[in-house]
Design a protein around this motif. Structure first.
Motif, short mmCIF file in Angstrom:
data_model
loop_
_atom_site.label_atom_id
_atom_site.label_comp_id
_atom_site.label_asym_id
_atom_site.label_seq_id
_atom_site.Cartn_x
_atom_site.Cartn_y
_atom_site.Cartn_z
N LEU A 280 0.90 -1.50 0.69
CA LEU A 280 -0.19 -0.03 -0.70
C LEU A 280 0.95 1.34 0.35
N GLU A 281 2.05 1.45 0.35
CA GLU A 281 2.99 2.13 0.12
C GLU A 281 3.27 2.58 -0.76
N LYS A 282 3.58 1.56 -1.53
CA LYS A 282 4.33 1.94 -2.66
C LYS A 282 2.61 2.56 -3.80
N ALA A 283 1.55 1.16 -3.48
CA ALA A 283 0.78 1.52 -4.98
C ALA A 283 -0.11 2.84 -4.66
N CYS A 284 -0.12 3.28 -3.03
CA CYS A 284 -0.61 5.14 -3.53
C CYS A 284 0.41 5.43 -2.96
N SER A 285 1.86 5.73 -3.48
CA SER A 285 2.36 6.87 -4.10
C SER A 285 1.83 6.43 -5.31
N ASN A 286 2.35 5.90 -6.01
CA ASN A 286 1.94 6.02 -7.40
C ASN A 286 0.55 6.02 -8.20
N ALA A 287 -0.69 5.70 -6.56
CA ALA A 287 -1.97 6.42 -7.89
C ALA A 287 -2.16 8.09 -7.08
N LEU A 288 -0.86 8.68 -6.21
CA LEU A 288 -0.96 10.04 -6.34
C LEU A 288 -0.77 10.62 -7.30
N ALA A 289 0.54 9.99 -6.81
CA ALA A 289 1.82 10.52 -8.27
C ALA A 289 1.29 10.62 -10.17
N LEU A 290 0.06 9.99 -10.37
CA LEU A 290 -0.76 9.37 -10.95
C LEU A 290 -1.69 10.32 -11.17
N ASP A 347 -0.04 0.21 -22.38
CA ASP A 347 0.87 -1.52 -22.80
C ASP A 347 0.97 -1.93 -21.44
N VAL A 348 1.31 -1.54 -20.83
CA VAL A 348 1.71 -1.40 -19.01
C VAL A 348 0.45 -2.04 -18.34
N VAL A 349 -0.26 -1.28 -18.25
CA VAL A 349 -1.37 -1.38 -17.86
C VAL A 349 -2.42 -2.26 -17.84
N ILE A 350 -3.06 -3.16 -17.19
CA ILE A 350 -3.27 -4.04 -17.74
C ILE A 350 -5.71 -3.74 -17.76
N THR A 353 -11.06 -6.08 -15.03
CA THR A 353 -11.69 -5.37 -13.70
C THR A 353 -10.83 -5.75 -12.59
N HIS A 354 -11.18 -5.46 -11.26
CA HIS A 354 -11.04 -5.64 -10.09
C HIS A 354 -9.87 -4.65 -9.63
N VAL A 355 -9.82 -4.61 -8.16
CA VAL A 355 -9.03 -3.44 -7.47
C VAL A 355 -8.20 -3.60 -6.74
N GLY A 356 -6.90 -3.58 -6.08
CA GLY A 356 -6.31 -3.98 -4.98
C GLY A 356 -4.74 -4.56 -5.52
N ASP A 357 -4.53 -4.84 -6.86
CA ASP A 357 -3.77 -6.23 -7.33
C ASP A 357 -2.46 -4.93 -7.06
N THR A 358 -1.30 -6.24 -7.10
CA THR A 358 -0.18 -6.33 -7.36
C THR A 358 0.76 -4.53 -9.14
N ARG A 359 -0.80 -5.31 -9.59
CA ARG A 359 -0.66 -5.28 -10.90
C ARG A 359 -1.53 -3.88 -11.61
N THR A 360 -1.74 -2.82 -12.18
CA THR A 360 -2.51 -2.05 -12.25
C THR A 360 -3.20 -1.63 -13.82
N LEU A 361 -4.32 -2.06 -12.88
CA LEU A 361 -6.13 -2.85 -13.94
C LEU A 361 -6.57 -1.69 -14.19
N GLU A 395 3.60 -0.94 -9.33
CA GLU A 395 5.28 -1.25 -10.86
C GLU A 395 5.83 -0.01 -10.14
N ASP A 396 6.98 0.69 -11.23
CA ASP A 396 7.95 1.26 -10.90
C ASP A 396 7.18 2.67 -11.97
N CYS A 397 7.37 3.51 -10.23
CA CYS A 397 6.36 5.02 -10.55
C CYS A 397 6.17 5.14 -12.64
N ASP A 398 7.32 6.34 -13.16
CA ASP A 398 7.80 6.32 -14.07
C ASP A 398 7.44 5.63 -15.34
N ASP A 399 7.09 4.00 -15.26
CA ASP A 399 6.78 3.21 -16.23
C ASP A 399 4.77 3.47 -16.62
N LEU A 400 4.43 4.02 -15.04
CA LEU A 400 2.81 3.88 -15.66
C LEU A 400 2.29 5.32 -15.65
#
Ligand SMILES: *Cc1c(COP(=O)(O)O)cnc(C)c1O
Length: 413
Positions: A280-290, A347-350, A353-361, A395-400
């Motif tokens: 969650l630390e990583k995904a929340c910081s990715n989500a804010l940046a995105l 391309d990276v984003v799948i 449906t679903h939420v909370g996976d390690t992969r961005t959907l 994922e690594d933030c810049d890739d998103l």
């Protein structure tokens, strides 16, 4: 004594509760039945003594997961089910009866909204209000009202209900306050801090985190006085009243209805849960940046994310969740942008449906999970036809950020 941190406690609790053969990781118990050398012991378990009899009512593996979840919420006790929806079906049908009234939010998970339709057919009246404003909740209370049910962060609009205000209202009126905290998880919010009586999580989402098991949990925070709840059946009004609510839900909702979480998925969920804080630390910081990145894009009309300063409940979200605002955002491209074309260019984003996976959907909301409810209802909920929901992963933030940039560039090429 100083209390250990969130992750340390959940990593080590299994071991401190006693190990089998010194196994550092909990074994999986697949036996359907549990035997006793003394028939009196067997009878005692049937009559309420803690223990195992038949796996529909639980196994050492589900019990270990329940202990972990109770600990994560700092709560009293938990019951796990086969899915999040199984929790909700058991909750509503065992604590409410025909003639009762339930208040919930206009901004609610689609399948929960559909379940409310089934409750109506059973004679349980459901009123949907704008739960971001506690006054609309208070105005809906009648002498038939038994329960208030809200989500911590609504999907897909990311509205944040007035969780504190509702907690105070529920306490004052003696109502059961159920919080679906799936989108926050116990790492962002503990239900008892807002006065919730019961907390529900879909374990399929952040808590498992790997999207390879379905499950749900109902957690009793210990705040509700069950001795005053008149829907508890006489047979369950025995012993310490603190346990009455979950006992009735377990007997009527799990044993009799049978939506049991099997040992294998329970184990997978327990393994996933141990890394909740890290993910969650990583995904929340990715989500804010995105969210910030998308908000600044010329082809974007609006971004819905509680971490954005312009979000209607940003200040409230900060107070409730600290500096983490969840992993779900919704993005409304400019009206001339076709959401299908944009999604297909990622391309990276799948696309799933679903939420909370390690992969961005990501998926087009109006055309998928909100398709069945129809255009009129979608408009009422503020869901635009080209709205895209993104569940941000680790994922690594810049890739998103780059993935959305290249997709938008493809559209304008
Ligand atoms: C997914 C979800 C549920 C249902 O959980 P399942 O495990 O998929 O049955 C309930 N509430 C919310 C907010 C959810 O996101």
């Amino acid at each position: 004594m100083r209390q250990q941190g969130f992750t340390t406690r959940i990593l080590h609790a299994d071991r401190r509760g006693g190990t089998e053969h010194g196994a550092v990781h909990k074994p999986i118990h697949t036996s359907s039945q549990y035997a006793y050398s003394d028939a009196c012991e067997l009878a005692a378990v049937f009559q309420g003594k803690p223990g195992f009899s038949y796996a529909r009512q639980g196994t050492p593996t589900t019990a270990a997961l329940e202990a972990k979840l109770t600990q994560m919420e700092n709560a009293r006790a938990s019951i796990v089910f086969s899915t999040g929806m199984a929790v909700l079906a058991a909750l509503f049908t065992t604590l409410l009866k025909s003639g009762d009234h339930l208040i919930s939010s206009r901004y609610i998970f689609g399948n929960t909204n559909s379940l409310f339709g089934s409750l109506n057919a059973l004679g349980i009246e459901v009123t949907l209000v704008d739960a971001t404003d506690v006054h609309s909740v208070a105005d809906a209370v009648t002498d038939k009202t038994k329960m208030i049910f809200v989500e911590s962060i609504a999907n897909p609009g990311t509205q944040v209900a007035d969780l504190m205000g509702i907690g105070e209202l529920a306490k004052e009126k003696g109502l059961i306050y159920v919080l679906d905290s799936t989108l926050t998880s116990p790492y962002l919010l503990q239900g008892q801090s807002v006065g919730a009586s019961l907390v529900m999580h879909s374990l399929s989402k952040h808590i498992a985190g790997h999207a390879q098991a379905l499950g749900g949990v109902l957690i009793d925070t210990g705040l509700f006085d069950w001795s005053r709840y008149d829907n508890i059946l006489p047979i369950y009004r025995k012993g310490d009243s603190a346990g009455w609510g979950l006992t009735q839900i377990k007997k009527k909702g799990l044993r009799d209805m049978g939506a049991t979480l099997a040992a294998e998925p329970a184990h997978r969920i327990a393994v996933g849960a141990e890394t909740l804080a890290l993910r969650l630390e990583k995904a929340c910081s990715n989500a804010l940046a995105l969210a910030q990145h998308l908000e600044a894009h010329p082809l974007v009309q609006a971004v819905y994310y509680p971490g954005l300063v312009g979000h209607q409940q940003h200040e409230r979200a900060k107070g409730l969740f600290g500096n983490r605002f969840g992993t779900l955002l919704s993005l409304e491209p400019k009206p001339h942008v076709d959401c299908f074309e944009l999604l297909n260019a990622l391309d990276v984003v799948i696309l799933a449906t679903h939420v909370g996976d390690t992969r961005t959907l990501a998926l087009p909301i109006a055309h998928t999970i909100y398709h069945e409810m129809g255009a009129a209802q979608r408009e009422l909920m503020g869901i635009a036809d080209n709205l895209i929901r993104v569940s941000v992963g680790i994922e690594d933030c810049d890739d998103l950020l780059n993935d959305f940039d290249q997709a938008f560039t493809k559209l304008t090429a």
